[in-house]
Design a protein around this motif. Structure first.
Motif, PDB file in Angstrom:
ATOM      1  N   GLU A 192      52.553  60.253   7.525  1.00  0.00           N
ATOM      2  CA  GLU A 192      51.450  60.090   6.568  1.00  0.00           C
ATOM      3  C   GLU A 192      51.737  60.752   5.220  1.00  0.00           C
ATOM      4  O   GLU A 192      51.384  60.229   4.166  1.00  0.00           O
ATOM      5  CB  GLU A 192      50.152  60.654   7.161  1.00  0.00           C
ATOM      6  N   LEU A 193      52.384  61.949   5.226  1.00  0.00           N
ATOM      7  CA  LEU A 193      52.666  62.658   3.981  1.00  0.00           C
ATOM      8  C   LEU A 193      54.063  62.384   3.441  1.00  0.00           C
ATOM      9  O   LEU A 193      54.410  62.850   2.353  1.00  0.00           O
ATOM     10  CB  LEU A 193      52.473  64.171   4.173  1.00  0.00           C
ATOM     11  N   ALA A 239      47.139  75.884   9.873  1.00  0.00           N
ATOM     12  CA  ALA A 239      48.146  74.815   9.847  1.00  0.00           C
ATOM     13  C   ALA A 239      47.498  73.461   9.590  1.00  0.00           C
ATOM     14  O   ALA A 239      48.025  72.639   8.829  1.00  0.00           O
ATOM     15  CB  ALA A 239      48.917  74.801  11.160  1.00  0.00           C
ATOM     16  N   ALA A 240      46.347  73.221  10.218  1.00  0.00           N
ATOM     17  CA  ALA A 240      45.630  71.965   9.976  1.00  0.00           C
ATOM     18  C   ALA A 240      45.116  71.911   8.541  1.00  0.00           C
ATOM     19  O   ALA A 240      45.174  70.863   7.882  1.00  0.00           O
ATOM     20  CB  ALA A 240      44.474  71.832  10.963  1.00  0.00           C
ATOM     21  N   VAL A 261      46.132  70.306   2.017  1.00  0.00           N
ATOM     22  CA  VAL A 261      46.555  70.878   0.738  1.00  0.00           C
ATOM     23  C   VAL A 261      47.832  70.218   0.219  1.00  0.00           C
ATOM     24  O   VAL A 261      48.009  70.066  -1.005  1.00  0.00           O
ATOM     25  CB  VAL A 261      46.753  72.401   0.887  1.00  0.00           C
ATOM     26  N   PHE A 262      48.722  69.789   1.107  1.00  0.00           N
ATOM     27  CA  PHE A 262      50.028  69.256   0.689  1.00  0.00           C
ATOM     28  C   PHE A 262      49.931  68.148  -0.370  1.00  0.00           C
ATOM     29  O   PHE A 262      50.718  68.139  -1.326  1.00  0.00           O
ATOM     30  CB  PHE A 262      50.799  68.734   1.911  1.00  0.00           C
ATOM     31  N   GLY A 266      50.621  74.288  -0.030  1.00  0.00           N
ATOM     32  CA  GLY A 266      50.606  73.799   1.346  1.00  0.00           C
ATOM     33  C   GLY A 266      51.696  74.446   2.182  1.00  0.00           C
ATOM     34  O   GLY A 266      51.481  74.824   3.340  1.00  0.00           O
ATOM     35  N   LEU A 267      52.884  74.593   1.581  1.00  0.00           N
ATOM     36  CA  LEU A 267      53.998  75.219   2.284  1.00  0.00           C
ATOM     37  C   LEU A 267      53.708  76.693   2.566  1.00  0.00           C
ATOM     38  O   LEU A 267      53.985  77.193   3.667  1.00  0.00           O
ATOM     39  CB  LEU A 267      55.285  75.081   1.461  1.00  0.00           C
TER      40      LEU A 267
END
Length: 426
Positions: A36-37, A89-90, A95-96, A103-104
């Protein structure tokens, strides 16, 4: 006093809770990052390797349990930390898209917390089992609790997979929150008051940690088994981070379908474990060594089939092949776990937790290393090969490692350790 069968089942709910949370972070979130990302598979590989790397602290957790007991606080506290890490983590998935760097950063913190939580809770639980279970019940106790963990993994992956379609970030956060809340509550109920009636450590041990660890490492059986655990678990976990992306990229599985695939795989693991337990209990068939070898060979064959299905693309019978892989994985795992618990009490006294911690650390290193290598190889091979061939090559490499683990098991495992060691008895 020692653990009753009812108390062993109670502690199994902690293993179930651990599996339920961890499967979301190593399968569902991993797939979302890659598909998805559109992030490189090495990123979730690095994050999962980080959480396994943090689990190098497992021998220390086990040693602390050997030295002073009071494991309940570590089990519950570790579960709280694990749940917090899973929620972060979710959240990082949301955020990514707007800020990769943020996000990282959130993901690194999240997976570090996940590693701490699993190490503290899981190792303390195994130490409690190893030191308060009657010797002839240890392998059976391990089998019961691992079956419950696999059931938790399969049930969570299957149910979350069914509810995650159509995927939205808000739905992801809601489902992860529900799983974390239920898992934490189940852990508190499962362990509350159980340790007060048990004497896991008769007197304090003031041996320094490094000295205690060296004592265990000097034991030939413990050392050889540690090496075997590392090799076999490298093979076991190498597909963990790439199977769902493989399903999405090559077979066009949706996020819910690929999460359900993980549930199907772990359903196969559960059936494999259960079948070995029934055969061992009802028919006293084979030795732990032979079950381990058969599981490794079957896993290698299953991986070869999964690799060969790639050219078929969408519509290919991937799910049955993955269930077959899970079945043989379960066969191997339950026999290895039975051996582990049986060996935990051998050697120097009051080092059961340290041995379990050492083997847990070997497993964690292998899981992180295997997952990272698998994801990294896929990224490299996809630069020059079609997706089906890139993933298939890694699956075949993993199969070769399983064959190597079979050879090692044949050389180092005791032919005389019967499968009946896993049978509940008085």
């Amino acid at each position: 006093m020692h653990l009753s069968w009812f108390q062993i089942f109670r502690l199994g709910f902690v293993q179930m809770a651990l599996g339920a949370i961890v499967v979301l972070t190593t399968s569902t979130l991993n797939r979302l990052m890659v598909v998805e990302l559109s992030l490189a598979a090495i990123l979730p590989g690095f994050l999962v390797a980080l959480h396994y790397g943090i689990q190098l602290s497992r021998p220390k957790w086990g040693f602390v349990s050997d030295a002073g007991g009071k494991r309940t606080r570590f089990i519950i506290g570790g579960m709280f930390v694990l749940a917090l890490g899973a929620m972060l983590a979710a959240g990082a998935i949301l955020v990514f898209p707007t800020s990769f760097a943020l996000g990282l950063a959130i993901s690194i913190l999240a997976y570090a917390l996940i590693g701490v939580g699993v190490g503290a809770s899981g190792t303390s639980l195994l130490a409690l089992l190893a030191t308060t279970t009657l010797p002839h019940r240890r392998a059976a106790a391990a089998t019961i609790t691992w079956l419950m963990m696999i059931f938790g993994i399969a049930a969570t992956a299957g149910s979350v997979g069914a509810m995650l379609d159509p995927y939205t970030p808000a739905l992801l956060i809601k489902l992860v929150g529900i799983v974390c809340a239920v898992a934490t509550l189940a852990t508190i109920i499962a362990v509350w008051g159980i340790e007060k009636r048990l004497i896991a450590v008769k007197e304090p041990d003031h041996t320094p940690f490094l000295e205690g660890l060296a004592q265990v490492w000097s034991e030939t059986r413990a050392r050889n088994f540690t090496i075997f655990v590392f090799l076999s678990m490298t093979a076991y976990f190498m597909q963990e981070l790439i199977l769902e992306p493989y399903a999405g990229l090559v077979f066009a599985f949706s996020p819910g379908q690929s999460t359900a695939l993980s549930g199907a795989q772990n359903g196969g693991v559960f059936i494999g474990m259960l079948c070995v337990g029934i055969l061992a209990t009802g028919f006293k068939v084979g030795s732990l060594r032979n079950w381990v070898m058969a599981g490794c060979i079957g896993s290698a064959a299953s991986l070869a089939v999964i690799a060969m299905l790639g050219p078929l693309g969408p519509g290919g019978p991937l799910t049955p092949a993955v269930v077959m892989l899970g079945f043989f994985n379960g066969m191997f795992a339950v026999a290895a776990i039975g051996s582990m618990m049986a060996l935990a009490g051998e050697g120097r006294a009051q080092r059961e937790g340290t041995r379990m911690g050492l083997w847990g650390a070997a497993q964690a290193i292998a899981a992180g290393f295997g997952g990272l290598v698998g994801a990294g190889l896929v990224d490299v091979l996809r630069l020059s090969l079609p997706d089906d061939q890139a993933f298939g090559s890694v699956f075949l490499f993993e199969a070769a490692i399983f064959i190597a683990a079979t050879v090692m098991a044949a050389k180092i495992m005791d032919r005389r350790m019967p499968s009946a060691a896993m049978v509940p008895g008085e």
